[in-house]
Scaffold this motif. Structure first.
Motif, mmCIF file in Angstrom:
data_model
loop_
_atom_site.group_PDB
_atom_site.id
_atom_site.type_symbol
_atom_site.label_atom_id
_atom_site.label_comp_id
_atom_site.label_asym_id
_atom_site.label_seq_id
_atom_site.Cartn_x
_atom_site.Cartn_y
_atom_site.Cartn_z
ATOM 1 N N PHE B 228 12.025 -6.681 13.452
ATOM 2 C CA PHE B 228 11.684 -6.052 14.732
ATOM 3 C C PHE B 228 10.187 -5.832 14.863
ATOM 4 C CE2 PHE B 228 14.905 -4.530 17.657
ATOM 5 C CZ PHE B 228 16.011 -5.075 17.068
ATOM 6 N N VAL B 229 9.624 -5.162 13.865
ATOM 7 C CA VAL B 229 8.202 -4.835 13.949
ATOM 8 C C VAL B 229 7.377 -6.119 13.902
ATOM 9 C CG1 VAL B 229 6.318 -3.649 12.774
ATOM 10 C CG2 VAL B 229 8.537 -2.534 13.017
ATOM 11 N N GLY B 230 7.816 -7.077 13.064
ATOM 12 C CA GLY B 230 7.085 -8.338 12.958
ATOM 13 C C GLY B 230 7.076 -9.084 14.276
ATOM 14 N N LEU B 231 8.256 -9.223 14.887
ATOM 15 C CA LEU B 231 8.332 -9.972 16.137
ATOM 16 C C LEU B 231 7.564 -9.249 17.242
ATOM 17 C CD1 LEU B 231 9.897 -12.478 17.492
ATOM 18 C CD2 LEU B 231 11.238 -10.668 18.564
ATOM 19 N N ALA B 232 7.730 -7.919 17.305
ATOM 20 C CA ALA B 232 7.047 -7.154 18.350
ATOM 21 C C ALA B 232 5.531 -7.267 18.183
ATOM 22 C CB ALA B 232 7.480 -5.688 18.306
ATOM 23 N N ALA B 233 5.050 -7.297 16.930
ATOM 24 C CA ALA B 233 3.607 -7.378 16.693
ATOM 25 C C ALA B 233 3.081 -8.772 17.030
ATOM 26 C CB ALA B 233 3.297 -7.031 15.235
ATOM 27 N N VAL B 234 3.806 -9.794 16.603
ATOM 28 C CA VAL B 234 3.324 -11.163 16.793
ATOM 29 C C VAL B 234 3.470 -11.610 18.245
ATOM 30 C CG1 VAL B 234 3.735 -13.575 16.204
ATOM 31 C CG2 VAL B 234 3.729 -11.828 14.404
ATOM 32 N N ALA B 235 4.655 -11.371 18.821
ATOM 33 C CA ALA B 235 4.921 -11.933 20.140
ATOM 34 C C ALA B 235 4.491 -11.008 21.274
ATOM 35 C CB ALA B 235 6.406 -12.274 20.257
#
Lengths: 299, 359
Positions: B228-235
């Motif tokens: 979640f945090v990874g996708l929210a940060a990257v995308a």
């Protein structure tokens, strides 16, 4: 020292006495069947012996030790196969038995050997959900034996199998006490108990009614034999005239001669060359059950 | 003699449970993919909404706008997306249909803004902004320096956008779903199949069995956090604030309290379907009432009292505090205590209600 000693074992639920003063001794290396209809108290009895349930009265000793409270020293000497197929969801047969092996600190080698021994090597990569009923039972038996226990409990291992699958499983079951292992099997199939067990405890309504070898139980029953002769070989009148015959019946499969002296009747039939298509049926455990409980066997 | 908790049975059980989870496509879908769909929806599609410009149709010549000083002119263009037309009727029709937000014309020294009542927020922005420009110009023309000045500062970090709010909430919902469903399905399924009995008969202690199940669920929760945090940060350009790492103990404690809810659901039902349905029945309303999908600030006071009883509310608030509101690590202590207390109380309740017999 007996493998299992029960003295006056009792378990009560709110209104029902599930196990009612059971005393029983099972010797090491014996194959013992506990026979009885559903609700007879077989499962409760086994659960108390296994140490899952605390008895309300009486005592259980397994290999001379107490099973309650939880005795983990005993648990590695005991193998249990439960009624249902108790598996981890979505694992393959091999993963399943290896997981059980790990619980008993047994390596993958014996696990794979047992898979082979119960004939499931070619199903090793099949998920348990995709095994047939017979295959799943074989796997659950292998899982119960993977740590090479001295005592094994098998709770209705052939329940819900078709007759062919049941017979196939008997070969496996009769081989598991070859190495001196003690086996306790519950079943509600009479033929199964007769074929597999050294001794049978007939149980109904929480009590052990009889405990003996299948042959002795049937002998004690003193039930007459039923000799059937192929149709047309003999008339009912001729049959009734044979010495020792106490009753005759005419049926589709032939004429039935009921007698307490099957040897004498067969000899007489042989003398008259009337043995064509003959079959002899003596008393079965089914009859024993009927005689002991006074009612039809309800499986 | 009691055996020590050997690492080998623990490992074997954990691997078996994890495999069972990963091979259940529905579980994986509801634990990861389904909540991620909401993240993409909220973070991607709705993110522009609060920054979107007001569509302004300029009718004919509007000297007021053209004569704005450069600084104000660029501010004007930040707020309004300007198109021009000569036909007032067409412009009004556009506003009426919602294709434009405001039509602006100038009659002499009077600016006339035509807006529609159906877009109240944009109507308010339009009126307020245009009035500010007009007042500013009037003051400038008077030659007097303005006496009062207004400065506005947002409480939150400048980067606070939709994604900042929805990531912790949706993550909390995802963790709640997979932890509660997992616990409910495991306890009920294992009871049905008698696997629970079978494990009792093996020389492994209850702590080993329970520990393996908890370990797998915690691992799943932490993977959910990472995704979640990874996708929210990257995308979607999620910006984490200083003590975001305190969200990890919050997620752990939250997972335990949702597992307790799942155990309760498993203890009071009689089938696997019943247990999962009850868990769903508990989790979905809880997610709505805990601000997982939209903030609760505008909701009535009694509703906020109710939501205080829900563990997800405290997980969400705790995560918002440390992940995006820039609060210190200490702000997570109270939510952690509440979540821990909830887990203990509900687990004890589930243990009391649990029955071995399924009939």
């Amino acid at each position: 020292m007996p493998a299992i000693e029960l003295s006056n074992l009792t378990k009560r639920y709110a209104e029902l006495t599930a196990v009612d003063g059971v005393s029983l001794e099972i010797g090491e290396g014996e194959f013992v069947g506990v026979l009885g209809p559903n609700g007879a108290g077989k499962t409760t009895l086994l659960e108390m012996i296994e140490g899952l349930r605390r008895p309300d009265g009486g005592e259980v000793r397994v290999f001379g030790e107490s099973v309650w409270p939880r005795n983990s020293g005993l648990q590695s000497r005991i193998g249990v196969q439960l009624q249902a197929s108790s598996f981890f969801e979505r694992l393959t047969a091999r993963e399943q038995i290896r997981t059980f092996a790990s619980l008993y600190s047994v390596g993958t080698g014996p696990a794979d050997e047992w898979l082979e021994r119960v004939g499931l090597s070619d199903k090793a990569d099949t998920r348990v959900e995709d095994l047939s009923g017979g295959q799943a039972q074989r796997l659950s038996i292998a899982c119960a034996l993977v740590h090479d226990p001295e005592l094994v409990f098998l709770d209705e291992p052939t329940a819900a199998l078709d007759p062919q699958a049941r017979r196939n499983l008997w070969d496996l079951l009769s081989s598991i006490n070859d190495s001196g292992r003690t086996v306790v099997l519950t079943t509600h199939y009479m033929d199964e108990a007769e074929i597999l067990c050294d001794r049978v405890a007939v149980m109904d309504r929480g009590r052990i009614l009889q405990y003996d070898t299948p042959a002795a139980l049937v002998r004690g029953l003193d039930a007459p034999a039923r000799i059937t002769v192929a149709p047309g070989v003999i008339t009912v009148e001729q049959a009734a005239a044979v010495p020792g015959v106490i009753e005759t019946e005419e049926r589709v499969e032939g004429v039935v001669l009921v007698t307490r002296d099957p040897g004498g009747v067969i000899t007489a039939l042989a003398a008259g060359e009337q043995l064509d298509g003959v079959s002899v049926k003596t008393g079965t455990l089914e009859d024993v059950f009927l005689a002991l409980t006074g009612r039809e066997y309800r499986a | 003699m009691t055996r020590p908790v050997s690492s080998s049975p623990f490992r074997a059980l954990s691997v078996a449970i994890l495999r069972g989870f990963l091979r259940d496509k529905a579980s994986v879908f509801f634990a990861v993919i389904f909540p991620l769909m909401f993240l993409v929806l909220f973070g991607g599609l709705f993110a522009d909404q609060d920054q979107s410009k007001v569509d302004l149709v300029q009718v004919g010549s509007v000297p007021f706008v053209q004569d704005l000083p450069d600084a104000q002119r660029s501010a004007f263009e930040d707020t309004f997306e300007v198109t021009t037309t000569d036909d007032l009727a067409t412009a009004l029709e556009d506003v009426r249909k919602g294709d434009a937000d405001v039509a602006l014309e100038q009659r002499g020294d009077t600016l006339v803004a035509h807006y529609t009542q159906t877009e109240q927020v944009k109507a308010a922005i339009t009126q307020g902004t245009l009035r500010a420009f007009v007042d500013g110009s009037n003051v400038a023309l008077s030659g007097e320096p303005p006496k009062f000045a207004l400065e506005t500062e947002r409480v939150e970090d400048d980067s606070l956008t939709t994604i900042q709010f929805v990531t912790p909430g949706l993550l909390g919902w995802a963790v709640a779903m997979s932890a509660a469903f997992g616990a409910a399905a495991t306890i009920q399924g294992w009871r049905q199949s008698k696997l629970l009995r079978r494990l009792q008969l093996a020389p492994v202690g209850t702590p080993t069995v329970v520990g393996a199940r908890i370990a797998v669920t915690l691992a799943i929760s932490l993977v959910q956090f990472t995704i979640f945090v990874g996708l929210a940060a990257v995308a979607f350009d999620l910006q984490l604030t200083g003590s975001w790492w305190m969200a990890l103990p919050l997620v752990v404690m939250g997972t335990l309290s949702f597992m307790a809810m799942g155990l309760l659901a498993g203890a009071v039902t009689k089938t696997v379907e019943g247990a999962v349905n009850l868990a769903n029945f508990l989790v979905l309303p809880m997610a709505f009432l805990s601000g997982s999908f939209f903030p609760l600030d505008g909701s009535p006071a009694w509703l906020q009292r109710v939501s205080d009883l829900l563990p997800l509310k405290h997980l969400n608030e705790g995560m918002l505090d440390v992940m995006v509101r820039g609060q210190g690590p200490g702000s997570a202590v109270v939510p952690l205590l509440i979540l821990g207390g909830f887990a203990v109380v509900v687990t004890l309740l589930a243990a009391r209600l649990f029955r071995w017999e399924t009939t």
